[in-house]
Design a protein around this motif. Structure first.
Motif, PDB file in Angstrom:
ATOM      1  N   MET A   1       0.887  -1.094   0.075  1.00 41.64           N
ATOM      2  CA  MET A   1       0.075  -0.051   0.054  1.00 41.64           C
ATOM      3  C   MET A   1       1.012   1.276   0.067  1.00 41.64           C
ATOM      4  O   MET A   1       0.689   2.187  -0.582  1.00 41.64           O
ATOM      5  CB  MET A   1      -1.049  -0.023   1.308  1.00 41.64           C
ATOM      6  N   VAL A   2       1.920   1.147   0.744  1.00 37.43           N
ATOM      7  CA  VAL A   2       2.783   2.507   0.784  1.00 37.43           C
ATOM      8  C   VAL A   2       3.376   2.803  -0.415  1.00 37.43           C
ATOM      9  O   VAL A   2       3.520   3.951  -0.972  1.00 37.43           O
ATOM     10  CB  VAL A   2       4.006   2.429   1.890  1.00 37.43           C
ATOM     11  N   ILE A   3       3.771   1.643  -1.159  1.00 36.21           N
ATOM     12  CA  ILE A   3       4.556   2.030  -2.534  1.00 36.21           C
ATOM     13  C   ILE A   3       3.632   2.017  -3.553  1.00 36.21           C
ATOM     14  O   ILE A   3       4.075   3.078  -4.400  1.00 36.21           O
ATOM     15  CB  ILE A   3       5.521   0.744  -2.735  1.00 36.21           C
ATOM     16  N   GLY A   4       2.503   1.124  -3.452  1.00 39.86           N
ATOM     17  CA  GLY A   4       1.575   1.216  -4.726  1.00 39.86           C
ATOM     18  C   GLY A   4       0.699   2.391  -4.710  1.00 39.86           C
ATOM     19  O   GLY A   4       0.270   2.817  -5.801  1.00 39.86           O
ATOM     20  N   THR A   5       0.226   2.727  -3.457  1.00 39.83           N
ATOM     21  CA  THR A   5      -0.667   3.855  -3.659  1.00 39.83           C
ATOM     22  C   THR A   5      -0.184   5.424  -4.412  1.00 39.83           C
ATOM     23  O   THR A   5      -0.962   5.925  -5.221  1.00 39.83           O
ATOM     24  CB  THR A   5      -1.189   4.433  -2.165  1.00 39.83           C
ATOM     25  N   PRO A   6       0.957   5.719  -4.158  1.00 40.64           N
ATOM     26  CA  PRO A   6       1.494   6.872  -5.015  1.00 40.64           C
ATOM     27  C   PRO A   6       1.541   6.503  -6.532  1.00 40.64           C
ATOM     28  O   PRO A   6       1.384   7.490  -7.372  1.00 40.64           O
ATOM     29  CB  PRO A   6       2.910   7.095  -4.531  1.00 40.64           C
ATOM     30  N   ILE A   7       1.921   5.063  -6.741  1.00 38.68           N
ATOM     31  CA  ILE A   7       1.957   4.658  -8.169  1.00 38.68           C
ATOM     32  C   ILE A   7       0.505   4.823  -8.893  1.00 38.68           C
ATOM     33  O   ILE A   7       0.224   5.201  -9.932  1.00 38.68           O
ATOM     34  CB  ILE A   7       2.361   3.058  -8.330  1.00 38.68           C
ATOM     35  N   ALA A   8      -0.468   4.295  -8.000  1.00 37.06           N
ATOM     36  CA  ALA A   8      -1.879   4.588  -8.461  1.00 37.06           C
ATOM     37  C   ALA A   8      -2.394   5.993  -8.763  1.00 37.06           C
ATOM     38  O   ALA A   8      -3.022   6.284  -9.633  1.00 37.06           O
ATOM     39  CB  ALA A   8      -2.878   3.870  -7.425  1.00 37.06           C
ATOM     40  N   LEU A   9      -1.766   6.777  -7.803  1.00 39.76           N
ATOM     41  CA  LEU A   9      -2.165   8.184  -7.810  1.00 39.76           C
ATOM     42  C   LEU A   9      -1.391   9.091  -8.940  1.00 39.76           C
ATOM     43  O   LEU A   9      -2.023   9.889  -9.840  1.00 39.76           O
ATOM     44  CB  LEU A   9      -1.745   8.797  -6.617  1.00 39.76           C
ATOM     45  N   THR A  10      -0.198   8.673  -9.401  1.00 39.65           N
ATOM     46  CA  THR A  10       0.482   8.921 -10.456  1.00 39.65           C
ATOM     47  C   THR A  10      -0.287   8.529 -11.752  1.00 39.65           C
ATOM     48  O   THR A  10      -0.287   9.429 -12.797  1.00 39.65           O
ATOM     49  CB  THR A  10       1.785   8.485 -10.572  1.00 39.65           C
TER      50      THR A  10
ATOM     51  N   ALA B   1      10.817   6.913 -13.925  1.00 42.16           N
ATOM     52  CA  ALA B   1       9.504   6.559 -12.936  1.00 42.16           C
ATOM     53  C   ALA B   1       9.885   5.049 -12.741  1.00 42.16           C
ATOM     54  O   ALA B   1       9.594   4.488 -11.530  1.00 42.16           O
ATOM     55  CB  ALA B   1       8.257   6.884 -13.454  1.00 42.16           C
ATOM     56  N   GLY B   2      10.057   4.167 -13.579  1.00 42.05           N
ATOM     57  CA  GLY B   2      10.138   2.807 -13.685  1.00 42.05           C
ATOM     58  C   GLY B   2      11.350   2.527 -12.801  1.00 42.05           C
ATOM     59  O   GLY B   2      11.587   1.410 -11.717  1.00 42.05           O
ATOM     60  N   ALA B   3      12.499   3.033 -13.065  1.00 40.74           N
ATOM     61  CA  ALA B   3      13.915   2.967 -12.449  1.00 40.74           C
ATOM     62  C   ALA B   3      13.834   3.183 -11.041  1.00 40.74           C
ATOM     63  O   ALA B   3      13.992   2.824  -9.973  1.00 40.74           O
ATOM     64  CB  ALA B   3      14.961   3.847 -13.064  1.00 40.74           C
ATOM     65  N   LEU B   4      13.057   4.566 -10.653  1.00 48.38           N
ATOM     66  CA  LEU B   4      12.939   4.979  -9.154  1.00 48.38           C
ATOM     67  C   LEU B   4      11.944   4.113  -8.421  1.00 48.38           C
ATOM     68  O   LEU B   4      12.255   3.806  -7.317  1.00 48.38           O
ATOM     69  CB  LEU B   4      12.266   6.115  -9.181  1.00 48.38           C
ATOM     70  N   ARG B   5      10.912   3.439  -9.112  1.00 48.12           N
ATOM     71  CA  ARG B   5      10.369   2.327  -8.400  1.00 48.12           C
ATOM     72  C   ARG B   5      10.715   1.115  -7.900  1.00 48.12           C
ATOM     73  O   ARG B   5      10.632   0.442  -7.057  1.00 48.12           O
ATOM     74  CB  ARG B   5       8.928   1.946  -9.201  1.00 48.12           C
ATOM     75  N   GLY B   6      11.826   0.860  -8.722  1.00 49.26           N
ATOM     76  CA  GLY B   6      12.877  -0.215  -8.525  1.00 49.26           C
ATOM     77  C   GLY B   6      13.501  -0.120  -7.070  1.00 49.26           C
ATOM     78  O   GLY B   6      13.824  -0.756  -6.372  1.00 49.26           O
ATOM     79  N   LEU B   7      13.798   1.257  -6.859  1.00 51.05           N
ATOM     80  CA  LEU B   7      14.408   1.638  -5.596  1.00 51.05           C
ATOM     81  C   LEU B   7      13.356   1.643  -4.354  1.00 51.05           C
ATOM     82  O   LEU B   7      13.579   2.495  -3.397  1.00 51.05           O
ATOM     83  CB  LEU B   7      15.286   2.962  -5.849  1.00 51.05           C
ATOM     84  N   GLN B   8      12.016   1.385  -5.004  1.00 50.09           N
ATOM     85  CA  GLN B   8      10.874   1.816  -3.979  1.00 50.09           C
ATOM     86  C   GLN B   8      10.767   3.053  -3.474  1.00 50.09           C
ATOM     87  O   GLN B   8      10.176   3.362  -2.700  1.00 50.09           O
ATOM     88  CB  GLN B   8      11.144   0.747  -2.957  1.00 50.09           C
ATOM     89  N   ASP B   9      10.982   3.994  -4.541  1.00 54.98           N
ATOM     90  CA  ASP B   9      10.868   5.328  -4.331  1.00 54.98           C
ATOM     91  C   ASP B   9       9.635   5.829  -5.103  1.00 54.98           C
ATOM     92  O   ASP B   9       9.858   6.067  -6.346  1.00 54.98           O
ATOM     93  CB  ASP B   9      12.111   6.308  -5.030  1.00 54.98           C
ATOM     94  N   THR B  10       8.574   6.103  -4.794  1.00 56.21           N
ATOM     95  CA  THR B  10       7.279   6.223  -5.341  1.00 56.21           C
ATOM     96  C   THR B  10       6.654   7.625  -4.907  1.00 56.21           C
ATOM     97  O   THR B  10       5.782   8.234  -5.538  1.00 56.21           O
ATOM     98  CB  THR B  10       6.330   5.087  -5.376  1.00 56.21           C
ATOM     99  N   GLN B  11       7.072   7.966  -3.646  1.00 56.05           N
ATOM    100  CA  GLN B  11       5.986   9.332  -3.117  1.00 56.05           C
ATOM    101  C   GLN B  11       6.693  10.544  -3.782  1.00 56.05           C
ATOM    102  O   GLN B  11       5.579  11.166  -4.262  1.00 56.05           O
ATOM    103  CB  GLN B  11       6.328   9.317  -1.596  1.00 56.05           C
ATOM    104  N   VAL B  12       7.927  10.948  -3.873  1.00 54.92           N
ATOM    105  CA  VAL B  12       8.257  12.021  -4.202  1.00 54.92           C
ATOM    106  C   VAL B  12       8.128  12.025  -5.874  1.00 54.92           C
ATOM    107  O   VAL B  12       7.458  12.963  -6.467  1.00 54.92           O
ATOM    108  CB  VAL B  12       9.842  12.427  -3.873  1.00 54.92           C
TER     109      VAL B  12
END
Length: 468
Positions: A251-260, A392-403
């Motif tokens: 939820m923490v990683i995925g919610t920002p992806i969904a909002l993006t 964005a995909g590369a940053l998601r690999g680092l589990q960086d989604t909020q910023v």
């Protein structure tokens, strides 16, 4: 042993090895995305033969359904970096990966029910937006049937991530190809009543989509339970057991992806509404140009999915050098392809338009004129679109989604949509001004995400010593 101890510099793949590994994921994933687009195109082709009113109703219904499914799939997309990181930490992390997939299935089922509720309320939503009551009623009936495809489609998204992260993306391509054939057969028999079945018209297409989603889900279950490598993870074992910490991670990683996803989809949906204010011809030309851009986008989108998996794997292993190399390789592949499509749009736009219309027909002269203007700007934003997607995909690999989410929301809606309104309605540019706004939003997003990726070490996104 700490995370930082699990990898040495000797394990870091070279540039050539990383290119091959990324392409091995990106090519089948991009093919899967293109096939998924064809599945939706099949529905449009069959429904269009029913007339303008059913086509308009289905377009409104699919706009609601597609946006909901896309957002929910973004939510479960958090499984990709989590599974990849677990494999990076320990290649045979069976239990950890099973927990992630199991909780991904929970999220798919739970939020799929929410999505079904949105679909069931489709007619009321369309009426509230000022749509024609007769078309809204038809769209509502279509959505009532289509809603039952929601959960199978999101679950299939979880399983697609699982097989791809385990290094078997070819299964996803093959299953999507099977789904394409199923949907063609389903529409042919159920819409027009072939093979002795009743002609259900618009409802037949909705039912075909449900059957296709169930067939895709069943195919993933068969593959996962039969393949020796995938079977050993026993992802269906004790599926009822909660893993609250893993659920929270998703939820923490995925919610920002969904909002993006919602922010980007909202930008393009809003642009279509703006174009509609200028006239039907401008809107039709906008749709053609945007469809070509969307088709080209599937390649960097597949590359972005590959980047999440490759960067996530090295991130889990605590190898900052390899994670960086994986991200830069993916960015080069995505940018390289989009450079090619940009050149095609600049050098042979009329040829590309032949996919949809006859550019030489006098009746299409105005349409072609507008489409050529918009394709010029589509070519310009191709590079930015590729960079922002893969970044964005590369940053998601680092589990960086909020910023990255905030970068995307700001870019799309402040300089992007703001400029689209300003240039579209307060200058003579009209439709071209809207496209300049779209391009500006994508360039801002690309610049922000690329800046964050380049500064990942300074920002502490790869500070494995501190995390150990």
């Amino acid at each position: 042993m700490t995370m930082h101890d699990t990898t040495t510099t000797l394990d870091t793949p070279g540039w050539g090895q990383e290119i091959r590994a990324t392409l091995a994921l990106a090519v089948p994933l991009a093919a899967t995305n293109l096939l998924q687009m064809l599945i939706h195109a099949v529905d449009v082709i069959f429904i269009a033969r029913l007339g303008d009113t059913p086509l308009a109703a289905s377009s409104l219904a699919i706009a609601i359904f597609g946006l909901t499914v896309w957002a929910m799939t973004g939510l479960v997309g958090a499984c990709a970096p989590l599974i990849s990181a677990e494999r990076g930490r320990r290649l045979h992390a069976v239990r950890e990966i099973r927990r992630t997939v199991r909780m991904g299935m929970w999220v798919a089922a739970g939020f799929g029910c929410v999505g079904m509720g949105i679909a069931f309320a489709g007619e009321r939503l369309l009426l509230a937006s000022g749509q024609d009551p007769a078309i809204a009623a038809m769209a509502g009936d279509f959505l009532f049937v289509l809603a039952f495809a929601m959960i199978p489609m999101i679950l299939a998204g979880v399983f697609r991530i699982f097989v791809a992260a385990l290094g078997k993306p070819g299964y996803a391509t093959a299953i999507t190809l099977l789904a394409l054939g199923t949907n063609i057969l389903g529409n042919w028999t159920l819409v027009f009543g072939n093979l002795g079945l009743p002609a259900l018209g618009l409802m037949g297409s909705a039912l075909s989509s449900v059957i296709t989603a169930l067939a895709m889900l069943a195919a993933y279950v068969v593959v996962i339970t039969r393949d020796r490598t995938l079977r050993r993870y026993r992802i269906f074992g004790r599926w009822w057991r909660p893993e609250w910490r893993r659920l929270r991670d998703i939820m923490v990683i995925g919610t920002p992806i969904a909002l993006t996803v919602l922010a980007e989809a909202g930008l393009f949906s809003g642009a279509a509404l703006l174009m509609g204010r200028f006239g039907e011809t401008e809107l039709a030309a906008h749709t053609l140009a945007l469809n070509l851009a969307a088709l080209a986008f599937q390649i960097p989108f597949g590359t972005a999915q590959a980047a999440t998996i490759r960067v996530g794997f090295h991130h889990g292993a605590g190898d900052a050098q390899a994670a960086g190399r994986a991200g830069w390789v993916a960015l080069a592949i995505g940018t390289g392809f989009m450079s090619t499509t940009a050149l095609a749009m600049l050098l042979m736009p009329t040829l590309l338009l032949k996919v949809y219309i006859d550019p030489a027909a006098p009746a299409n002269a105005a349409l072609v004129g507008f489409a050529l203007q918009y394709l010029l700007w589509a070519a310009i934003f191709q590079l930015a679109d590729g960079v922002q997607a893969v970044g964005a995909g590369a940053l998601r690999g680092l589990q960086d989604t909020q910023v990255p989410m905030w970068i995307a929301i700001f870019s799309y809606w402040v300089p992007g949509f703001g400029l689209a309104i300003g240039l579209g309605f307060y200058t003579p540019l009209e439709g071209t001004g809207v496209w300049i706004g779209l391009a500006t939003g994508l360039f801002f997003a690309a610049a922000g995400l690329l800046w964050r990726w380049a500064r990942r070490d300074r920002l502490g996104l790869t500070d494995y010593a501190a995390a150990a």
